[in-house]
Design a protein around this motif. Structure first.
Motif, PDB file in Angstrom:
ATOM      1  N   MET A   1       4.683  14.604  53.330  1.00  0.00           N
ATOM      2  CA  MET A   1       4.951  15.990  52.936  1.00  0.00           C
ATOM      3  C   MET A   1       6.463  16.252  52.991  1.00  0.00           C
ATOM      4  N   ASP A   2       6.997  16.827  51.927  1.00  0.00           N
ATOM      5  CA  ASP A   2       8.427  17.129  51.894  1.00  0.00           C
ATOM      6  C   ASP A   2       8.756  18.457  52.574  1.00  0.00           C
ATOM      7  N   VAL A   3       7.988  19.480  52.240  1.00  0.00           N
ATOM      8  CA  VAL A   3       8.276  20.827  52.740  1.00  0.00           C
ATOM      9  C   VAL A   3       6.977  21.517  53.119  1.00  0.00           C
ATOM     10  N   VAL A   4       7.005  22.247  54.232  1.00  0.00           N
ATOM     11  CA  VAL A   4       5.927  23.167  54.591  1.00  0.00           C
ATOM     12  C   VAL A   4       6.529  24.556  54.655  1.00  0.00           C
ATOM     13  N   TYR A 128      11.169  19.394  55.896  1.00  0.00           N
ATOM     14  CA  TYR A 128      11.725  20.732  56.059  1.00  0.00           C
ATOM     15  C   TYR A 128      10.606  21.747  56.289  1.00  0.00           C
ATOM     16  N   LEU A 129      10.879  22.723  57.165  1.00  0.00           N
ATOM     17  CA  LEU A 129      10.041  23.919  57.306  1.00  0.00           C
ATOM     18  C   LEU A 129      10.812  25.069  56.680  1.00  0.00           C
ATOM     19  N   HIS A 130      10.213  25.704  55.671  1.00  0.00           N
ATOM     20  CA  HIS A 130      10.857  26.819  54.975  1.00  0.00           C
ATOM     21  C   HIS A 130      10.299  28.135  55.514  1.00  0.00           C
ATOM     22  N   ILE A 131      11.217  29.000  55.965  1.00  0.00           N
ATOM     23  CA  ILE A 131      10.854  30.285  56.558  1.00  0.00           C
ATOM     24  C   ILE A 131      11.629  31.386  55.833  1.00  0.00           C
ATOM     25  N   THR A 132      11.006  32.553  55.650  1.00  0.00           N
ATOM     26  CA  THR A 132      11.749  33.713  55.160  1.00  0.00           C
ATOM     27  C   THR A 132      11.658  34.837  56.188  1.00  0.00           C
ATOM     28  N   GLY A 133      12.526  35.838  56.000  1.00  0.00           N
ATOM     29  CA  GLY A 133      12.508  36.994  56.886  1.00  0.00           C
ATOM     30  C   GLY A 133      11.413  37.984  56.572  1.00  0.00           C
ATOM     31  N   ILE A 134      10.586  37.681  55.571  1.00  0.00           N
ATOM     32  CA  ILE A 134       9.482  38.589  55.235  1.00  0.00           C
ATOM     33  C   ILE A 134       8.331  38.430  56.224  1.00  0.00           C
ATOM     34  N   THR A 145       3.960  33.893  65.199  1.00  0.00           N
ATOM     35  CA  THR A 145       3.559  32.692  64.457  1.00  0.00           C
ATOM     36  C   THR A 145       4.773  31.981  63.882  1.00  0.00           C
ATOM     37  N   VAL A 146       5.690  32.749  63.307  1.00  0.00           N
ATOM     38  CA  VAL A 146       6.909  32.151  62.755  1.00  0.00           C
ATOM     39  C   VAL A 146       7.733  31.492  63.857  1.00  0.00           C
ATOM     40  N   MET A 147       7.885  32.175  64.973  1.00  0.00           N
ATOM     41  CA  MET A 147       8.667  31.604  66.068  1.00  0.00           C
ATOM     42  C   MET A 147       8.014  30.334  66.618  1.00  0.00           C
ATOM     43  N   LYS A 148       6.700  30.330  66.671  1.00  0.00           N
ATOM     44  CA  LYS A 148       5.989  29.126  67.122  1.00  0.00           C
ATOM     45  C   LYS A 148       6.178  27.993  66.119  1.00  0.00           C
ATOM     46  N   ALA A 149       6.101  28.304  64.837  1.00  0.00           N
ATOM     47  CA  ALA A 149       6.295  27.278  63.800  1.00  0.00           C
ATOM     48  C   ALA A 149       7.690  26.667  63.911  1.00  0.00           C
ATOM     49  N   ILE A 150       8.697  27.499  64.174  1.00  0.00           N
ATOM     50  CA  ILE A 150      10.063  26.997  64.335  1.00  0.00           C
ATOM     51  C   ILE A 150      10.148  26.100  65.561  1.00  0.00           C
ATOM     52  N   ALA A 151       9.509  26.516  66.652  1.00  0.00           N
ATOM     53  CA  ALA A 151       9.521  25.708  67.877  1.00  0.00           C
ATOM     54  C   ALA A 151       8.868  24.350  67.647  1.00  0.00           C
ATOM     55  N   LYS A 159      13.680  19.844  59.993  1.00  0.00           N
ATOM     56  CA  LYS A 159      14.770  20.796  59.776  1.00  0.00           C
ATOM     57  C   LYS A 159      14.220  22.136  59.292  1.00  0.00           C
ATOM     58  N   VAL A 160      14.801  23.219  59.795  1.00  0.00           N
ATOM     59  CA  VAL A 160      14.362  24.573  59.459  1.00  0.00           C
ATOM     60  C   VAL A 160      15.299  25.164  58.416  1.00  0.00           C
TER      61      VAL A 160
END
Length: 317
Positions: A1-4, A128-134, A145-151, A159-160
């Motif tokens: 997997m390239d990106v989640v 890569y893990l792709h996150i937005t501020g939405i 959930t987002v903070m856990k995913a980053i952790a 990489k985030v």
């Protein structure tokens, strides 16, 4: 997997008989969401992408998951809620400079995402893990959930990539600023616009904004500066990469998501940073000339043709 990537996609209705909803009796139905836009953009450029989300156990949710799966995105981590519906929004494109969006997403299925909806091994297989501020703005559980995913990403060496994608209607400005800065400080790559940088730091100068984001801890900052293009900043250099001129902007919504997909695609291919940002500029430009949030996102062949034709036009000038 390239990106989640992780976030909400909604059903999009657009007036057909008139740009204004008050006069329209007919609407077209599509789908739209920043994270799934990026996912689709990346799959069209030849990459493997997984999307984590939640939809309602309703016809809209079923249609959405089927459609995004059909675009080549892995939807195995999309859950269905028995109690919350799939979110909706309406978009009026009065003209390219005046796009009005009305959301009906409060209490949506995606807003009920929790840390239990995350699979650490699934995130860990990505580059890569792709996150937005939405997503963190949707609810307290989405923020967690987002903070856990980053952790998880940090623990697994993923990489985030963070696009602030500011939506002031979703939360208070104080809370938004606090969380966006918090996530930016945890991210390896940040993809803000100047307006978002001004919101976060109270600074409009692109060069100073680049420094601010680097000081937070990012190794790469790519700052969008509208039609001028985008700067990229590392600890060693900063470069302005010119944008692409299009004859007519039809629908600007989704251009930033296309830009993100283009940059990430270049990084995945190991291209020099200038070429990564150039690809981002090109994908973002192409996204604006077709109606819809992701419909204009190109394949690799289409983006190469667009970039080559733009080079030819520069030569002919």
């Amino acid at each position: 997997m390239d990106v989640v990537t992780i976030g909400e996609t909604m059903v999009l209705f657009t007036p057909e008989s008139s740009p204004l909803m008050r006069y329209s009796a007919m609407y077209s139905r599509k789908f739209g969401g920043a994270e799934s836009n990026v996912a689709i953009g990346l799959t069209r450029l030849g990459h493997q992408v997984g999307w984590i989300s939640k939809v309602g156990n309703d016809e809209f949710g079923t249609a959405m998951v089927s459609f995004i799966r059909g675009e080549g995105v892995d939807v195995s981590q999309v859950k269905k809620s028995e109690s919350a519906p799939t979110g909706l929004y309406f978009k009026e494109v009065r003209h390219a400079g005046n796009v009005q969006v009305q959301y009906y997403r409060k209490g949506s299925a995606a807003s009920t995402l929790t840390i239990d909806d995350l699979d650490a091994d699934y995130i860990g297989q990505a580059k890569y893990l792709h996150i937005t501020g939405i997503t963190p703005a949707l609810s307290d559980s989405c923020y967690e959930t987002v903070m856990k995913a980053i952790a998880i990403a940090k623990e697994k060496g993923v990489k985030v990539v963070f696009d602030p994608n500011l939506r002031k209607k979703l939360w208070s400005e104080e809370r938004a600023r606090t969380v966006l800065l918090e996530i930016a400080a945890l991210s390896d790559i940040v993809l803000p616009g100047v307006a978002e940088g001004d919101f976060m730091f109270g600074e409009k100068d692109p060069l100073k904004l680049g420094e601010h984001f680097l000081e937070l801890g990012a190794e790469l900052v790519v700052l969008k500066v509208g039609a001028k293009g985008a700067y990229y900043f590392t600890k060693d250099e900063h470069v302005l990469v010119p944008g692409f001129i299009v004859e007519q902007v039809i629908d600007p919504v989704g251009a930033g998501d296309g830009f993100a997909a283009g940059v990430i695609s270049g990084l995945l291919e190991g291209l020099p940073l200038l070429n990564c940002v150039e690809r981002g500029n090109a994908v973002g430009a192409m996204a604006t000339i077709v109606p819809g949030d992701f419909e204009g996102l190109p394949t690799l062949r289409e983006i190469e043709s667009f970039m080559n034709s733009s080079d030819d036009e520069d030569i002919n000038r």
